[in-house]
Scaffold this active site. Structure first.
Site, mmCIF file in Angstrom:
data_model
loop_
_atom_site.group_PDB
_atom_site.id
_atom_site.type_symbol
_atom_site.label_atom_id
_atom_site.label_comp_id
_atom_site.label_asym_id
_atom_site.label_seq_id
_atom_site.Cartn_x
_atom_site.Cartn_y
_atom_site.Cartn_z
ATOM 1 N N ASP A 35 0.862 -1.175 0.000
ATOM 2 C CA ASP A 35 0.000 0.000 0.000
ATOM 3 C C ASP A 35 0.904 1.234 0.000
ATOM 4 O O ASP A 35 2.100 1.150 0.288
ATOM 5 C CB ASP A 35 -0.890 -0.025 1.255
ATOM 6 C CG ASP A 35 -1.701 1.231 1.412
ATOM 7 O OD1 ASP A 35 -2.410 1.598 0.465
ATOM 8 O OD2 ASP A 35 -1.612 1.862 2.476
ATOM 9 N N ASP A 95 -0.328 5.123 0.833
ATOM 10 C CA ASP A 95 -0.632 6.161 1.820
ATOM 11 C C ASP A 95 -0.646 5.590 3.232
ATOM 12 O O ASP A 95 -1.483 4.754 3.574
ATOM 13 C CB ASP A 95 -1.978 6.814 1.516
ATOM 14 C CG ASP A 95 -1.959 7.568 0.194
ATOM 15 O OD1 ASP A 95 -0.977 8.264 -0.061
ATOM 16 O OD2 ASP A 95 -2.931 7.449 -0.578
ATOM 17 N N GLU A 112 -0.510 11.328 4.512
ATOM 18 C CA GLU A 112 -1.821 11.880 4.828
ATOM 19 C C GLU A 112 -1.792 13.274 5.462
ATOM 20 O O GLU A 112 -2.312 14.229 4.897
ATOM 21 C CB GLU A 112 -2.593 10.911 5.734
ATOM 22 C CG GLU A 112 -2.946 9.581 5.069
ATOM 23 C CD GLU A 112 -3.986 9.706 3.965
ATOM 24 O OE1 GLU A 112 -4.402 10.828 3.653
ATOM 25 O OE2 GLU A 112 -4.371 8.660 3.421
ATOM 26 N N GLY A 170 -11.062 6.507 0.368
ATOM 27 C CA GLY A 170 -11.224 7.269 -0.862
ATOM 28 C C GLY A 170 -11.394 8.749 -0.605
ATOM 29 O O GLY A 170 -12.296 9.168 0.134
ATOM 30 N N GLY A 171 -10.523 9.566 -1.212
ATOM 31 C CA GLY A 171 -10.522 11.000 -0.954
ATOM 32 C C GLY A 171 -11.809 11.702 -1.343
ATOM 33 O O GLY A 171 -12.374 12.481 -0.556
ATOM 34 N N ARG A 192 -14.675 10.822 0.810
ATOM 35 C CA ARG A 192 -14.489 11.520 2.083
ATOM 36 C C ARG A 192 -15.034 12.946 1.992
ATOM 37 O O ARG A 192 -15.744 13.422 2.887
ATOM 38 C CB ARG A 192 -12.984 11.546 2.386
ATOM 39 C CG ARG A 192 -12.601 11.708 3.821
ATOM 40 C CD ARG A 192 -11.097 11.499 3.946
ATOM 41 N NE ARG A 192 -10.721 10.128 3.638
ATOM 42 C CZ ARG A 192 -9.585 9.766 3.057
ATOM 43 N NH1 ARG A 192 -8.701 10.688 2.707
ATOM 44 N NH2 ARG A 192 -9.317 8.501 2.839
ATOM 45 N N LEU A 224 -3.234 7.348 -10.078
ATOM 46 C CA LEU A 224 -1.909 7.139 -10.646
ATOM 47 C C LEU A 224 -1.035 8.380 -10.541
ATOM 48 O O LEU A 224 0.162 8.281 -10.239
ATOM 49 C CB LEU A 224 -2.038 6.712 -12.112
ATOM 50 C CG LEU A 224 -0.726 6.440 -12.852
ATOM 51 C CD1 LEU A 224 0.049 5.307 -12.199
ATOM 52 C CD2 LEU A 224 -1.003 6.141 -14.324
ATOM 53 N N ASP A 271 -1.605 -0.464 6.217
ATOM 54 C CA ASP A 271 -1.645 0.317 7.452
ATOM 55 C C ASP A 271 -3.060 0.523 7.966
ATOM 56 O O ASP A 271 -3.244 1.054 9.064
ATOM 57 C CB ASP A 271 -1.012 1.696 7.231
ATOM 58 C CG ASP A 271 -1.931 2.615 6.433
ATOM 59 O OD1 ASP A 271 -2.350 2.216 5.319
ATOM 60 O OD2 ASP A 271 -2.244 3.713 6.921
#
Length: 259
Positions: free
Chosen positions: A17, A19, A26, A60-61, A64, A129, A184
């Site tokens: 992963d 982030d 973050e 997911g940004g 969010r 990406l 994480d």
């Protein structure tokens, strides 16, 4: 029987992963980038660390942003969400280039060890990406090249859906029984396990759910991967005698029975 056991215990691939796992992206990367995008687009949101900590439970940004806006009584159109995504991406890439995003402890060391051993290494992330490539460009002199990258642009559903890991397994040709994911978050752990992968969890400080849900799912849980002078602490699972996650330690996790 012995020969089969040796084959299973030899690590074939590691799926990373990004982030919070590969790098601390973050709090000093994505969060301020979102805030700058909100400011530019005259949106009434400011995400401090405490609030962002809570919002990270939402994978997911853009999801969010959408859900947070709704709790504030603000409906964002798809066009507005797209604008947030585009402006946030610009600011995130700039923060990466400015050096605000750093690798987590032990990542560089383990990447190099696995590369020397010929273990495949792939990125599997719910980020886009462009964000991933910006980070890789910034750190490429520190780490070996990855064998492949699977991002949110490649799949219909991000984590906790297993789509990304299943695609990475397909593209890599790796055997899931001889492979591991390093994650994480609770969402990442669920995604890896649903794809049939054992998972080493190094929880972010802000993801309490990962610690709560890891007991029955993760092969092992450590605070980070460990470096000289900065030993890792095992929170759950096999002891890490050297204070650092190594190829030998990862291969030992392949023998951990599924629970």
């Amino acid at each position: 029987m012995t020969l089969l056991l040796l084959k299973v215990n030899r690590l074939s691939a590691v799926f990373w992963d990004v982030d919070g796992t590969l790098a601390d992206t973050e709090m000093d990367g994505h969060r301020p980038a979102f805030n700058l995008a909100f400011q530019e687009l005259d949106l009434p949101f400011v995400w401090d660390e405490a609030l962002y900590n809570r919002l990270l439970a939402i994978p997911g940004g853009l999801r969010r942003v959408k859900l947070h806006a709704e709790t504030c009584g603000v409906h964002l159109s798809q066009n507005q969400l797209d604008q947030v995504r585009d402006r946030k991406r610009v600011h995130y890439l700039e923060r990466v280039r400015q050096g605000h995003v750093n690798l987590r402890p032990g990542v560089k060391r383990l990447l190099q060890e696995l590369n020397r051993a010929g273990v495949q290494q792939w990125i599997v992330t719910s980020s886009g990406l462009a964000s991933v490539m910006a980070l890789l460009e910034q750190i490429q002199k520190q780490i070996p090249s990855f064998d492949g990258v699977v991002t949110s642009d490649d799949v219909a559903s991000g984590k906790p859906a297993p789509d990304g890991y299943r695609l990475a397994l397909e593209r890599s040709g790796a055997n899931s029984a001889a492979s591991l994911a390093i994650e994480d978050s609770a969402a990442g752990l669920s995604a890896a396990r649903a794809a049939g992968l054992r998972c080493l969890l190094t929880p972010s400080l802000w993801d309490a759910d990962a610690l709560r849900e890891s007991g029955d799912e993760a092969a092992a849980v450590l605070n980070h991967l460990g470096d000289p002078g900065q030993p890792a602490t095992v929170l759950s699972g096999a002891s890490c005698q050297e204070g650092a996650v190594t190829l030998k330690y990862l291969e030992s996790l392949l023998s951990v029975p599924d629970r």
